[in-house]
Design a protein around this motif. Structure first.
Motif, PDB file in Angstrom:
ATOM      1  N   GLY A 185      -8.137  -0.323   0.964  1.00 38.93           N
ATOM      2  CA  GLY A 185      -8.434  -1.365  -0.014  1.00 38.93           C
ATOM      3  C   GLY A 185      -7.703  -2.655   0.271  1.00 38.93           C
TER       4      GLY A 185
ATOM      5  N   ASP B  43      -5.344   3.294  -0.474  1.00 37.23           N
ATOM      6  CA  ASP B  43      -4.786   1.991  -0.863  1.00 37.23           C
ATOM      7  C   ASP B  43      -4.716   1.055   0.337  1.00 37.23           C
ATOM      8  OD1 ASP B  43      -4.547   2.888  -3.457  1.00 37.23           O
ATOM      9  OD2 ASP B  43      -2.370   3.189  -3.358  1.00 37.23           O
TER      10      ASP B  43
ATOM     11  N   TRP C  66       0.792  -1.236   0.000  1.00 42.05           N
ATOM     12  CA  TRP C  66       0.000   0.000   0.000  1.00 42.05           C
ATOM     13  C   TRP C  66       0.825   1.286   0.000  1.00 42.05           C
ATOM     14  CZ3 TRP C  66       0.300   3.557   3.973  1.00 42.05           C
ATOM     15  CH2 TRP C  66       0.884   3.119   5.169  1.00 42.05           C
TER      16      TRP C  66
END
Length: 153
Positions: A146, A143, A36
């Motif tokens: 996610g 990110d 990430w």
């Protein structure tokens, strides 16, 4: 806007749908960080972490649009798992850009199985630098959200 150090601080608070132990680990484990770290359009090529007091960290992210690599690193000043991280942050010099040694403090609070993360970065040399970092960190945290939602363990 006046030009004071306090106005050049960045604070981002975000809630992640994951336990704080896992969110903390995503900040201190290089395998997690590589998934990430870096804003949209960047890939983490290298992540090394010595998550101990006085230990160093170093990353390289690549701009996938033009292939430019950006190296950054620092030292962990305080680690209180899974509650708090304090570390220095500095980009390697690029051209005539001034070197900024900033200080990052990240706190992790349990919110009924979710994690409230408060990110604080201080020591920017200019407002545009702070604002650019804010954009980059917000994209990185999206990110991270996610990655956590996708089953990070």
């Amino acid at each position: 806007m006046s030009d004071t150090a306090s106005e050049r601080e960045l604070v981002v608070t975000r809630v992640f749908d994951a336990p704080r132990e896992l969110v903390f680990e995503c900040w201190t484990d290089p395998d997690h960080l590589a998934k990430w770290w870096g804003p949209t359009g960047f890939t983490a090529l290298s992540v090394t972490v010595d998550a101990t007091g006085g230990g160093a960290w170093r990353t390289c992210i690549r701009d996938t649009a033009d292939g430019t690599d950006y190296w950054a690193g620092g030292v962990y000043l305080e680690i209180v798992a899974p509650e708090r991280l304090v570390f220095s942050f500095s980009w390697d010099p690029q051209g005539d850009q001034p070197v900024e040694d900033t200080l990052v403090t990240v706190t992790f609070a349990d919110r009924d199985g979710k994690t409230e993360m408060t990110f604080h970065q201080a020591g920017f040399v200019s407002d545009p630098s702070r604002d650019g970092h804010e954009d980059g960190w917000r994209q990185s945290f999206a990110d991270l959200a996610g990655y956590l939602a996708g089953g990070a363990r």
